[in-house]
Design a protein around this motif. Structure first.
Motif, mmCIF file in Angstrom:
data_model
loop_
_atom_site.group_PDB
_atom_site.id
_atom_site.type_symbol
_atom_site.label_atom_id
_atom_site.label_comp_id
_atom_site.label_asym_id
_atom_site.label_seq_id
_atom_site.Cartn_x
_atom_site.Cartn_y
_atom_site.Cartn_z
ATOM 1 N N ILE A 4 35.257 14.022 0.012
ATOM 2 C CA ILE A 4 36.024 13.525 -1.142
ATOM 3 C C ILE A 4 36.238 14.612 -2.183
ATOM 4 C CG2 ILE A 4 35.931 11.944 -3.120
ATOM 5 C CD1 ILE A 4 34.518 9.945 -1.234
ATOM 6 N N CYS A 5 35.205 15.404 -2.453
ATOM 7 C CA CYS A 5 35.322 16.378 -3.550
ATOM 8 C C CYS A 5 35.619 17.791 -3.066
ATOM 9 C CB CYS A 5 34.061 16.370 -4.404
ATOM 10 S SG CYS A 5 32.632 17.118 -3.603
ATOM 11 N N ALA A 6 35.511 18.048 -1.749
ATOM 12 C CA ALA A 6 35.738 19.381 -1.185
ATOM 13 C C ALA A 6 34.819 20.409 -1.820
ATOM 14 C CB ALA A 6 37.203 19.797 -1.355
ATOM 15 N N ARG A 7 33.596 19.979 -2.078
ATOM 16 C CA ARG A 7 32.555 20.880 -2.584
ATOM 17 C C ARG A 7 31.315 20.728 -1.708
ATOM 18 N NH1 ARG A 7 33.239 22.273 -8.011
ATOM 19 N NH2 ARG A 7 31.485 23.692 -7.654
ATOM 20 N N CYS A 31 33.710 7.727 -11.493
ATOM 21 C CA CYS A 31 33.481 8.402 -10.214
ATOM 22 C C CYS A 31 34.712 9.132 -9.688
ATOM 23 C CB CYS A 31 32.960 7.417 -9.170
ATOM 24 S SG CYS A 31 34.088 6.091 -8.752
ATOM 25 N N LEU A 32 35.906 8.800 -10.184
ATOM 26 C CA LEU A 32 37.102 9.506 -9.732
ATOM 27 C C LEU A 32 37.116 10.962 -10.193
ATOM 28 C CD1 LEU A 32 39.965 6.855 -10.073
ATOM 29 C CD2 LEU A 32 38.762 7.611 -8.009
ATOM 30 N N GLU A 33 36.256 11.273 -11.173
ATOM 31 C CA GLU A 33 36.140 12.665 -11.604
ATOM 32 C C GLU A 33 35.588 13.545 -10.483
ATOM 33 O OE1 GLU A 33 33.838 12.952 -15.130
ATOM 34 O OE2 GLU A 33 35.250 11.798 -16.367
ATOM 35 N N LEU A 34 34.917 12.907 -9.538
ATOM 36 C CA LEU A 34 34.346 13.629 -8.411
ATOM 37 C C LEU A 34 35.411 14.106 -7.428
ATOM 38 C CD1 LEU A 34 31.510 14.302 -7.067
ATOM 39 C CD2 LEU A 34 31.833 12.205 -5.752
ATOM 40 N N MET A 35 36.556 13.465 -7.427
ATOM 41 C CA MET A 35 37.588 13.683 -6.413
ATOM 42 C C MET A 35 38.220 15.067 -6.482
ATOM 43 S SD MET A 35 40.973 11.331 -5.861
ATOM 44 C CE MET A 35 41.711 11.958 -7.386
ATOM 45 N N ASP A 36 38.506 15.602 -5.333
ATOM 46 C CA ASP A 36 39.220 16.870 -5.210
ATOM 47 C C ASP A 36 40.577 16.743 -5.917
ATOM 48 O OD1 ASP A 36 40.473 19.191 -4.447
ATOM 49 O OD2 ASP A 36 40.410 18.792 -2.291
ATOM 50 N N PRO A 37 40.889 17.627 -6.864
ATOM 51 C CA PRO A 37 42.172 17.550 -7.583
ATOM 52 C C PRO A 37 43.382 17.567 -6.655
ATOM 53 C CG PRO A 37 40.694 19.104 -8.657
ATOM 54 C CD PRO A 37 40.036 18.717 -7.377
ATOM 55 N N MET A 38 43.230 18.139 -5.475
ATOM 56 C CA MET A 38 44.356 18.188 -4.539
ATOM 57 C C MET A 38 44.739 16.813 -4.008
ATOM 58 S SD MET A 38 43.893 21.677 -2.337
ATOM 59 C CE MET A 38 43.927 23.293 -3.115
#
Length: 631
Positions: free
Chosen positions: A494-497, A524-531
């Motif tokens: 989800i976050c690509a980290r 929790c949407l702050e965790l999401m990959d900006p892409m």
């Protein structure tokens, strides 16, 4: 009723399941299934006939290397010998020639001093006669083999017969190949597979007549049995609950969205000998010369990557299929155990979300595993690359999450063995041509006995950042250990980290704790990959984060099973339980001063020296956040 042969000696006739005899030796031979010598008594062959027979057997041995898997001809005038060979429809090139050559060499031993003979091996049939049999149907005698399972639903008999009729139609009308293989979903969790083939000197009508004659035998013999096969000298049908044929360009019609549960159960039980032990397995063996030719002698240009216990190479078999060749390093002491374990684990498993193991090679002190080739490499290579991860929109990432979940569910509950992977991570999830995920690398996997749910080991092995705390600290592992790893992998997707080392970033905490804090705060949407901003669905992302947090709970008893996870992922209105706080970070303590250039780019499985680090671990309880720190 035709002649009933012993099932052990002639399990599937000339269209037997994929398997070479798995003894370690330099000259592997195909498996002999049986013969029909036609003449009941031996007779003295004339010199001319014997000479022509030798010529035609030699011709078949050489012709099989360049043909499409079958051919027939006659040699001689007054003492003509008619000869034919026919390889299984999913086998061409080297493997076809290997089988035909062996059959041609041994047929005089099985049918000595006979003017006519038919001999079956696992991959091929060879036939010769003093009479022209080309194009003639042979429906008597017939041979039968049956499995031990009974069908659970009486409706299956009709569905199975209808399915086999559809294969006959495809083989003789729609494709004109005179063979066809496919599978279908009997139910949500059960699949069935079928294979039909004729000797390819027959016409379409002749092939259909022969196959229908074999199918007509089924109600008389095996109406209540799940697995069966019936064959004559010119055609064969087989039906079972596992994929017993080699997949090729003729893809299965099973919809991609359906969960796969096709456990491999090959007909023969063999042993692979290593320096340490004998391994009982059904795994086919491949000659080293074929591996060397396919990888250009393990050239650097063929190398796909380097693993913890050796290198992986891309190869191309003589029939054009691409493979991935995992070559154990000769200097790896640990690797022998992992190799043995991988052979024992994955050889018995088959699922669309598991990488398929085709064969092994144990010649000249080599330990080699041959897998299906995954053209899109690993999930790791896409997630953590700024350019490649642009291909991973939310729909694709959700599909990958679902596929991994189904693969784990199969390992834990639906396969013949309960298998704990123990090393699930982004680099061990490979992506096929259509970006479908396939779990790979079973070197650390462990199979559980029936009724066994937990085990203990003093040798803790795995990958930092993915190991459950009870495993890392106490050596306890279970299906819940894999569930923990899955939760970490979902958050990373989800976050690509990367979870490993995440606390060194600007967030100052582990990925698990950061996800927990943002979820508690309703952010929790702050965790999401900006892409993902242009493709995501908020409710789906939030649900996946919620499920991931359930999976990484510190107490293993609170974590869901993979069947629960699959159900939660597939439901839009299911009320999910509230997760409890996640596990502490388990792994190496990495100093912030270590330059990025010195840090490993790849997560490699290794023995773990455990240290618990709690760098600014944040938990939320009710409206309060508790800050924990480690000495």
């Amino acid at each position: 009723m035709g002649t009933q042969l012993n099932v052990r000696s002639m399990c599937f006739g000339f269209l037997l399941s994929l398997s070479f005899s798995c003894f370690t030796y330099t000259q592997q031979t195909p498996i002999y299934q049986g013969s029909y010598c036609q003449n009941t008594t031996q007779e003295s062959l004339t010199t001319a006939y014997r000479t022509n027979l030798e010529r035609i057997l030699s011709w078949m041995s050489s012709d099989a290397a360049t043909s499409k898997g079958y051919n027939y001809t006659s040699i001689g005038n007054n003492t003509t010998v008619y000869g034919l060979y026919n390889c299984r429809g999913d086998v061409v090139g080297y493997f076809c020639q290997f089988c035909v050559s062996n059959a041609a060499r041994e047929v005089p031993q099985h049918c000595p001093n006979r003017v006519s003979a038919i001999v079956w091996y696992d991959f091929c049939i060879l036939r010769y006669s003093n009479e022209n049999f080309f194009g003639k149907i042979l429906t008597y005698p017939t041979w039968h083999a049956v499995g031990t399972k009974n069908i659970s639903n009486k409706e299956e008999t009709k569905k199975g017969e209808d399915f086999m009729r559809s294969l006959i139609r495809k083989a003789t009308v729609e494709t004109n190949k005179l063979y066809y293989m496919d599978g279908f979903n009997l139910s949500f969790t059960q699949e069935r597979y079928g294979f039909v083939q004729c000797s390819r000197d027959l016409t379409n009508d002749g092939c259909r007549e022969c196959l229908e004659a074999m199918l007509a035998e089924v109600p008389k013999l095996y109406e209540q049995k799940l697995g069966w096969s019936i064959w004559s000298g010119t055609c064969m049908i087989k039906y079972d609950d596992y994929m017993f044929y080699l997949p090729n360009n003729q893809t299965s019609s099973i919809p991609e969205s359906n969960p796969e549960t096709d456990g491999i159960r090959l007909s023969s039980f063999h042993k692979i000998q290593t320096e340490e032990t004998y391994l009982n397995t059904d795994l086919p063996i491949i000659p080293l010369i074929t591996v060397l030719q396919s990888t250009n002698n393990f050239s650097e240009a063929s190398k796909l990557g380097e693993g913890g216990f050796g290198s992986v190479y891309k190869g191309i078999l003589p029939d054009g299929r691409q493979i991935a060749v995992k070559r154990l390093s000769k200097f790896s002491g640990q690797g022998s155990e992992e190799f043995n374990n991988e052979v024992m684990s994955i050889a018995k498993l088959q699922h669309r979300n598991l990488v398929r193991l085709f064969a092994c090679c144990l010649e000249e002190n080599e330990k080699i595993l041959v897998y299906e080739y995954m053209p899109n490499a690993s999930l790791y290579s896409h997630l953590f690359d700024d350019e490649k991860r642009k291909q991973l929109d939310w729909k694709l990432r959700l599909s990958i999450i679902n596929g991994i979940a189904r693969g784990l569910l199969y390992l834990h509950e639906d396969s013949r063995l309960r298998v704990i992977h123990r090393d699930l991570k982004a680099s061990n999830v490979l992506l096929d041509h259509d970006m479908n995920p396939k779990i790979s690398d079973f070197g650390l996997a462990r199979a559980f006995e029936i009724g066994q749910y937990q085990a203990n080991t003093k040798r803790v092995m795995g990958t930092y950042g993915y190991m459950a705390p009870e495993y890392a600290m106490q050596g306890l592992f279970s299906v819940k250990s894999d569930v923990f790893s899955f939760g970490v992998l979902v958050l990373e997707t989800i976050c690509a980290r990367k979870n490993n080392g995440f606390y060194l970033s600007e967030h100052g905490q582990t990925l698990l704790l950061y996800a927990w804090r943002t979820w508690c705060e309703g952010k929790c949407l702050e965790l999401m990959d900006p892409m993902l901003e242009k493709s995501f669905k908020a409710c789906e992302v939030e649900k996946c984060i919620h499920i991931a947090l359930l999976c990484v709970q510190e107490n293993a008893t609170y974590r869901p099973t993979m069947s629960d996870v699959v159900m939660m992922l597939g439901s839009d209105n299911m009320t999910l339980p509230k997760p409890k706080h996640p596990a502490f970070s388990v792994g190496r303590k990495v100093s912030e001063e270590v330059p990025k250039s010195k840090r490993s780019k790849n997560l490699c499985s290794t023995d773990v020296t455990i240290s618990i680090t709690l760098p600014s671990l944040l938990f939320c309880s009710a409206a309060k956040e508790i800050l924990l720190s480690a000495p």
